[in-house]
Design a protein around this motif. Structure first.
Motif, PDB file in Angstrom:
ATOM      1  N   CYS A  67       0.847  -1.190   0.000  1.00  0.00           N
ATOM      2  CA  CYS A  67       0.000   0.000   0.000  1.00  0.00           C
ATOM      3  C   CYS A  67       0.880   1.238   0.000  1.00  0.00           C
ATOM      4  O   CYS A  67       2.091   1.169   0.196  1.00  0.00           O
ATOM      5  N   ARG A  68       0.240   2.365  -0.210  1.00  0.00           N
ATOM      6  CA  ARG A  68       0.933   3.636  -0.262  1.00  0.00           C
ATOM      7  C   ARG A  68       0.833   4.313   1.101  1.00  0.00           C
ATOM      8  O   ARG A  68      -0.274   4.605   1.575  1.00  0.00           O
ATOM      9  N   ALA A  69       1.972   4.551   1.739  1.00  0.00           N
ATOM     10  CA  ALA A  69       1.970   5.172   3.060  1.00  0.00           C
ATOM     11  C   ALA A  69       1.440   6.595   2.976  1.00  0.00           C
ATOM     12  O   ALA A  69       1.851   7.382   2.121  1.00  0.00           O
ATOM     13  N   ALA A  74      -6.079  15.868  -0.949  1.00  0.00           N
ATOM     14  CA  ALA A  74      -6.899  16.332  -2.072  1.00  0.00           C
ATOM     15  C   ALA A  74      -6.251  15.966  -3.403  1.00  0.00           C
ATOM     16  O   ALA A  74      -6.948  15.590  -4.353  1.00  0.00           O
ATOM     17  N   ARG A  75      -4.928  16.060  -3.476  1.00  0.00           N
ATOM     18  CA  ARG A  75      -4.238  15.686  -4.722  1.00  0.00           C
ATOM     19  C   ARG A  75      -4.404  14.196  -5.006  1.00  0.00           C
ATOM     20  O   ARG A  75      -4.544  13.800  -6.163  1.00  0.00           O
ATOM     21  N   TRP A  76      -4.369  13.373  -3.964  1.00  0.00           N
ATOM     22  CA  TRP A  76      -4.578  11.936  -4.160  1.00  0.00           C
ATOM     23  C   TRP A  76      -6.024  11.659  -4.570  1.00  0.00           C
ATOM     24  O   TRP A  76      -6.281  10.820  -5.440  1.00  0.00           O
ATOM     25  N   LEU A  77      -6.968  12.381  -3.979  1.00  0.00           N
ATOM     26  CA  LEU A  77      -8.386  12.135  -4.226  1.00  0.00           C
ATOM     27  C   LEU A  77      -8.831  12.593  -5.615  1.00  0.00           C
ATOM     28  O   LEU A  77      -9.717  11.985  -6.221  1.00  0.00           O
ATOM     29  N   ARG A  78      -8.196  13.643  -6.138  1.00  0.00           N
ATOM     30  CA  ARG A  78      -8.661  14.288  -7.371  1.00  0.00           C
ATOM     31  C   ARG A  78      -8.864  13.302  -8.528  1.00  0.00           C
ATOM     32  O   ARG A  78      -9.939  13.278  -9.134  1.00  0.00           O
ATOM     33  N   PRO A  79      -7.893  12.469  -8.881  1.00  0.00           N
ATOM     34  CA  PRO A  79      -8.105  11.558 -10.016  1.00  0.00           C
ATOM     35  C   PRO A  79      -9.067  10.408  -9.703  1.00  0.00           C
ATOM     36  O   PRO A  79      -9.465   9.681 -10.610  1.00  0.00           O
ATOM     37  N   GLU A 137      -1.106   1.865  -5.856  1.00  0.00           N
ATOM     38  CA  GLU A 137      -1.505   1.089  -4.701  1.00  0.00           C
ATOM     39  C   GLU A 137      -2.513   1.852  -3.851  1.00  0.00           C
ATOM     40  O   GLU A 137      -2.497   3.082  -3.806  1.00  0.00           O
ATOM     41  N   PRO A 138      -3.402   1.139  -3.152  1.00  0.00           N
ATOM     42  CA  PRO A 138      -4.320   1.811  -2.231  1.00  0.00           C
ATOM     43  C   PRO A 138      -3.560   2.381  -1.044  1.00  0.00           C
ATOM     44  O   PRO A 138      -2.395   2.049  -0.817  1.00  0.00           O
ATOM     45  N   LEU A 139      -4.217   3.244  -0.308  1.00  0.00           N
ATOM     46  CA  LEU A 139      -3.589   3.853   0.854  1.00  0.00           C
ATOM     47  C   LEU A 139      -3.487   2.844   2.002  1.00  0.00           C
ATOM     48  O   LEU A 139      -4.331   1.966   2.150  1.00  0.00           O
ATOM     49  N   CYS A 140      -2.451   3.009   2.821  1.00  0.00           N
ATOM     50  CA  CYS A 140      -2.316   2.143   3.989  1.00  0.00           C
ATOM     51  C   CYS A 140      -3.402   2.437   5.007  1.00  0.00           C
ATOM     52  O   CYS A 140      -3.902   1.539   5.675  1.00  0.00           O
ATOM     53  N   GLU A 141      -3.751   3.710   5.149  1.00  0.00           N
ATOM     54  CA  GLU A 141      -4.803   4.115   6.066  1.00  0.00           C
ATOM     55  C   GLU A 141      -5.851   4.898   5.288  1.00  0.00           C
ATOM     56  O   GLU A 141      -5.517   5.813   4.536  1.00  0.00           O
ATOM     57  N   PRO A 142      -7.146   4.573   5.425  1.00  0.00           N
ATOM     58  CA  PRO A 142      -8.173   5.319   4.706  1.00  0.00           C
ATOM     59  C   PRO A 142      -8.251   6.762   5.180  1.00  0.00           C
ATOM     60  O   PRO A 142      -7.918   7.075   6.324  1.00  0.00           O
ATOM     61  N   ILE A 143      -8.667   7.645   4.285  1.00  0.00           N
ATOM     62  CA  ILE A 143      -8.855   9.052   4.644  1.00  0.00           C
ATOM     63  C   ILE A 143     -10.352   9.348   4.666  1.00  0.00           C
ATOM     64  O   ILE A 143     -11.150   8.658   4.038  1.00  0.00           O
ATOM     65  N   MET A 145     -17.644   9.635   4.309  1.00  0.00           N
ATOM     66  CA  MET A 145     -17.210   8.259   4.113  1.00  0.00           C
ATOM     67  C   MET A 145     -15.703   8.178   4.309  1.00  0.00           C
ATOM     68  O   MET A 145     -15.028   9.200   4.483  1.00  0.00           O
ATOM     69  N   THR A 146     -15.178   6.967   4.274  1.00  0.00           N
ATOM     70  CA  THR A 146     -13.731   6.773   4.254  1.00  0.00           C
ATOM     71  C   THR A 146     -13.366   6.115   2.932  1.00  0.00           C
ATOM     72  O   THR A 146     -14.152   5.351   2.363  1.00  0.00           O
ATOM     73  N   ALA A 147     -12.200   6.436   2.433  1.00  0.00           N
ATOM     74  CA  ALA A 147     -11.748   5.882   1.157  1.00  0.00           C
ATOM     75  C   ALA A 147     -10.257   5.616   1.214  1.00  0.00           C
ATOM     76  O   ALA A 147      -9.490   6.398   1.791  1.00  0.00           O
ATOM     77  N   ASP A 148      -9.846   4.496   0.626  1.00  0.00           N
ATOM     78  CA  ASP A 148      -8.414   4.186   0.514  1.00  0.00           C
ATOM     79  C   ASP A 148      -8.031   3.775  -0.901  1.00  0.00           C
ATOM     80  O   ASP A 148      -6.889   3.395  -1.157  1.00  0.00           O
ATOM     81  N   GLY A 149      -8.985   3.844  -1.831  1.00  0.00           N
ATOM     82  CA  GLY A 149      -8.688   3.502  -3.216  1.00  0.00           C
ATOM     83  C   GLY A 149      -8.789   2.030  -3.533  1.00  0.00           C
ATOM     84  O   GLY A 149      -8.470   1.622  -4.653  1.00  0.00           O
ATOM     85  N   SER A 150      -9.237   1.222  -2.593  1.00  0.00           N
ATOM     86  CA  SER A 150      -9.293  -0.224  -2.837  1.00  0.00           C
ATOM     87  C   SER A 150     -10.575  -0.652  -3.547  1.00  0.00           C
ATOM     88  O   SER A 150     -10.618  -1.715  -4.155  1.00  0.00           O
ATOM     89  N   ARG A 151     -11.626   0.178  -3.489  1.00  0.00           N
ATOM     90  CA  ARG A 151     -12.875  -0.178  -4.159  1.00  0.00           C
ATOM     91  C   ARG A 151     -13.665   1.096  -4.449  1.00  0.00           C
ATOM     92  O   ARG A 151     -13.555   2.090  -3.721  1.00  0.00           O
ATOM     93  N   PRO A 152     -14.466   1.105  -5.501  1.00  0.00           N
ATOM     94  CA  PRO A 152     -15.234   2.302  -5.837  1.00  0.00           C
ATOM     95  C   PRO A 152     -16.448   2.474  -4.930  1.00  0.00           C
ATOM     96  O   PRO A 152     -16.997   1.501  -4.418  1.00  0.00           O
ATOM     97  N   ARG A 153     -16.848   3.728  -4.758  1.00  0.00           N
ATOM     98  CA  ARG A 153     -18.038   4.059  -3.983  1.00  0.00           C
ATOM     99  C   ARG A 153     -18.897   4.983  -4.833  1.00  0.00           C
ATOM    100  O   ARG A 153     -18.395   5.946  -5.420  1.00  0.00           O
ATOM    101  N   THR A 154     -20.196   4.723  -4.903  1.00  0.00           N
ATOM    102  CA  THR A 154     -21.118   5.533  -5.695  1.00  0.00           C
ATOM    103  C   THR A 154     -22.072   6.285  -4.782  1.00  0.00           C
ATOM    104  O   THR A 154     -22.663   5.703  -3.875  1.00  0.00           O
ATOM    105  N   ILE A 155     -22.214   7.588  -5.015  1.00  0.00           N
ATOM    106  CA  ILE A 155     -23.108   8.431  -4.226  1.00  0.00           C
ATOM    107  C   ILE A 155     -24.236   8.908  -5.132  1.00  0.00           C
ATOM    108  O   ILE A 155     -23.993   9.399  -6.240  1.00  0.00           O
ATOM    109  N   LEU A 156     -25.459   8.773  -4.678  1.00  0.00           N
ATOM    110  CA  LEU A 156     -26.628   9.132  -5.465  1.00  0.00           C
ATOM    111  C   LEU A 156     -26.984  10.604  -5.268  1.00  0.00           C
ATOM    112  O   LEU A 156     -26.576  11.245  -4.299  1.00  0.00           O
TER     113      LEU A 156
END
Length: 204
Positions: free
Chosen positions: A39-41, A51-56, A79-85, A111-122
């Motif tokens: 994972c990415r530390a 924010a730079r990691w989240l943008r793409p 790689e996904p993040l080691c700790e979710p943000i 929510m929390t996100a680490d890049g390991s799976r997509p999340r969809t918001i309605l």
């Protein structure tokens, strides 16, 4: 075996056990997840770096997949993040009138996100493409950390038009990773009814 040798052996075993424990805990910071994947530390990242990691990772569906999907937090390359943000996805209702545009926050999803799976918001209730009227647009934004402060909230141009873009809705912070505007298609009067030719002579 002599008593000093026994004591030394016990200390060695204890040190080895402590090493395993600390390696397991520190593995995330060194680039290994608890499940063994790399994972990415991201420990100690600033809000701007988050924010730079989240943008793409943020996308705004065009309605081809589902008309109810407003924002997707996906998986950035790498790689996904080691700790979710912590990620906030916020929606503002943009109501166009002859006097200007009113922005009103109507929903915020944490929510929390680490890049390991997509999340969809309605879309919020009443603001999907098939539900909102022509006087109403939607502004969406995704950003890390805590909710926006008063000084960070978006401001709209004096009047949003069908040709308006996200550039016409400025935020007072650099930690907004992505934003998207679906502008209103007409202005409405105080009574809520449409106003003829609300954008002036340059618009039909």
């Amino acid at each position: 075996m002599s008593r000093p040798q026994l004591a030394h052996g016990s200390l060695t075993s204890l040190a080895a056990a402590l090493t395993l424990l600390t390696t397991g805990c520190a593995g995330k910071a060194d680039g290994a997840r608890a499940d063994g994947d790399t994972c990415r530390a991201d420990g100690g990242w600033s809000a701007e770096k988050q924010a730079r990691w989240l943008r793409p990772a943020v996308s705004f569906p065009d309605g081809a997949a589902t008309e109810d999907a407003a924002v997707v937090i996906g998986s950035p390359t790498g790689e996904p993040l080691c700790e979710p943000i912590t990620v906030q996805v916020q929606f503002w209702e943009a109501t166009a009138t002859t006097a200007g545009t009113d922005l009103r926050s109507v929903r915020r999803v944490r929510m929390t996100a680490d890049g390991s799976r997509p999340r969809t918001i309605l879309f919020p209730a009443g603001l999907s493409p098939t539900e909102r009227d022509g006087c109403t647009g939607v502004l969406m934004a995704a950003y890390p950390g805590v909710p926006l402060k008063q000084t960070e909230l978006p401001t709209a141009a004096a009047r949003l038009t069908p040709a308006s873009t996200t550039a016409d809705t400025a935020f007072g912070t650099s930690r907004v990773a992505a934003r998207h505007l679906l502008p209103p298609t007409k202005a409405c009067g105080a009574s809520g009814g449409p106003t003829p030719n609300p954008w002036g002579g340059d618009h039909p």
